[in-house]
Design a protein around this motif. Structure first.
Motif, PDB file in Angstrom:
ATOM      1  N   TYR A   6       0.843  -1.196   0.000  1.00  0.00           N
ATOM      2  CA  TYR A   6       0.000   0.000   0.000  1.00  0.00           C
ATOM      3  C   TYR A   6       0.878   1.246   0.000  1.00  0.00           C
ATOM      4  N   THR A   7       0.634   2.127  -0.968  1.00  0.00           N
ATOM      5  CA  THR A   7       1.322   3.413  -1.013  1.00  0.00           C
ATOM      6  C   THR A   7       0.278   4.494  -0.734  1.00  0.00           C
ATOM      7  N   CYS A  39       6.723  -2.093  12.620  1.00  0.00           N
ATOM      8  CA  CYS A  39       5.607  -2.589  13.423  1.00  0.00           C
ATOM      9  C   CYS A  39       4.963  -3.734  12.650  1.00  0.00           C
ATOM     10  N   ILE A  40       4.754  -4.853  13.319  1.00  0.00           N
ATOM     11  CA  ILE A  40       4.091  -6.009  12.700  1.00  0.00           C
ATOM     12  C   ILE A  40       2.913  -6.372  13.583  1.00  0.00           C
ATOM     13  N   GLU A  41       1.718  -6.404  12.984  1.00  0.00           N
ATOM     14  CA  GLU A  41       0.539  -6.739  13.774  1.00  0.00           C
ATOM     15  C   GLU A  41      -0.496  -7.475  12.930  1.00  0.00           C
ATOM     16  N   PRO A  42      -1.289  -8.333  13.559  1.00  0.00           N
ATOM     17  CA  PRO A  42      -2.362  -8.993  12.822  1.00  0.00           C
ATOM     18  C   PRO A  42      -3.384  -7.946  12.399  1.00  0.00           C
ATOM     19  N   ASN A  43      -3.918  -8.112  11.188  1.00  0.00           N
ATOM     20  CA  ASN A  43      -4.857  -7.128  10.675  1.00  0.00           C
ATOM     21  C   ASN A  43      -5.610  -7.716   9.491  1.00  0.00           C
ATOM     22  N   THR A  44      -6.438  -6.901   8.868  1.00  0.00           N
ATOM     23  CA  THR A  44      -7.132  -7.293   7.651  1.00  0.00           C
ATOM     24  C   THR A  44      -6.861  -6.266   6.562  1.00  0.00           C
ATOM     25  N   ALA A  45      -7.008  -6.691   5.328  1.00  0.00           N
ATOM     26  CA  ALA A  45      -6.897  -5.803   4.174  1.00  0.00           C
ATOM     27  C   ALA A  45      -8.060  -6.113   3.245  1.00  0.00           C
ATOM     28  N   SER A  88      -1.034 -10.154   8.209  1.00  0.00           N
ATOM     29  CA  SER A  88      -0.176  -9.282   9.023  1.00  0.00           C
ATOM     30  C   SER A  88       0.147  -7.997   8.282  1.00  0.00           C
ATOM     31  N   TRP A  89       0.100  -6.891   9.018  1.00  0.00           N
ATOM     32  CA  TRP A  89       0.410  -5.561   8.507  1.00  0.00           C
ATOM     33  C   TRP A  89       1.798  -5.172   8.994  1.00  0.00           C
ATOM     34  N   LEU A  90       2.661  -4.762   8.067  1.00  0.00           N
ATOM     35  CA  LEU A  90       4.009  -4.313   8.388  1.00  0.00           C
ATOM     36  C   LEU A  90       4.157  -2.873   7.930  1.00  0.00           C
ATOM     37  N   SER A  91       4.513  -1.998   8.871  1.00  0.00           N
ATOM     38  CA  SER A  91       4.686  -0.585   8.550  1.00  0.00           C
ATOM     39  C   SER A  91       5.598   0.057   9.595  1.00  0.00           C
ATOM     40  N   ALA A  92       5.890   1.333   9.397  1.00  0.00           N
ATOM     41  CA  ALA A  92       6.765   2.042  10.324  1.00  0.00           C
ATOM     42  C   ALA A  92       6.096   2.242  11.683  1.00  0.00           C
ATOM     43  N   ASP A  96       0.213   3.827  10.595  1.00  0.00           N
ATOM     44  CA  ASP A  96       0.631   4.195   9.247  1.00  0.00           C
ATOM     45  C   ASP A  96      -0.264   3.539   8.202  1.00  0.00           C
ATOM     46  N   SER A  97      -0.675   4.308   7.187  1.00  0.00           N
ATOM     47  CA  SER A  97      -1.505   3.758   6.113  1.00  0.00           C
ATOM     48  C   SER A  97      -0.668   3.313   4.917  1.00  0.00           C
TER      49      SER A  97
END
Length: 129
Positions: A6-7, A39-45, A88-92, A96-97
């Protein structure tokens, strides 16, 4: 494994041959080496696909076969269906989106989902020209 990047203005979906664990481990090592927060966390997309794409029914059948509930399909309207993935969502940072979402499911479901997404992108490109 499916990787959705995702940008600020779009996203890209790709199939990655590494296992989820291998890819995340490599990403963590990279963040450590360059001194970047991660940051790594369980999530949905979620994203939309046109309902009239050839093969949507095959994806629906694959979803019904998989009892892990990693993927869900929901009809939005006469033209689109929403695809929701658990992973899993990985971001700063957790707020962060911009970042990367990764998930794994059966190879067949990954293949069909990726193929449908590519077809939707090519249809959108043709329509915008």
């Amino acid at each position: 494994m499916l990787k959705l990047t995702y940008t600020e203005s779009s996203f890209d979906l790709e199939c990655v041959t590494l296992s989820l664990e291998e890819w995340v481990a490599q990403r963590v090592i990279l963040a450590l080496r360059v001194g970047q927060s991660l940051c790594i966390e369980p999530n949905t997309a979620s994203f939309l696909l046109p309902v009239d794409l050839p093969g949507v029914e095959v994806l629906g059948a694959e979803v019904k076969k998989d009892d892990r509930e990693i993927i869900a399909l929901c009809t939005c309207d006469a033209e689109y269906m929403e695809v929701t993935l658990r992973g899993s969502w990985l971001s700063a940072s957790s707020k962060d989106s911009v970042g990367v979402f990764v998930t794994t499911m059966s190879d067949r479901a990954e293949f069909f989902l990726h193929k449908l997404w590519q077809e939707a992108q090519s249809c959108a490109s043709v329509m915008s020209e």
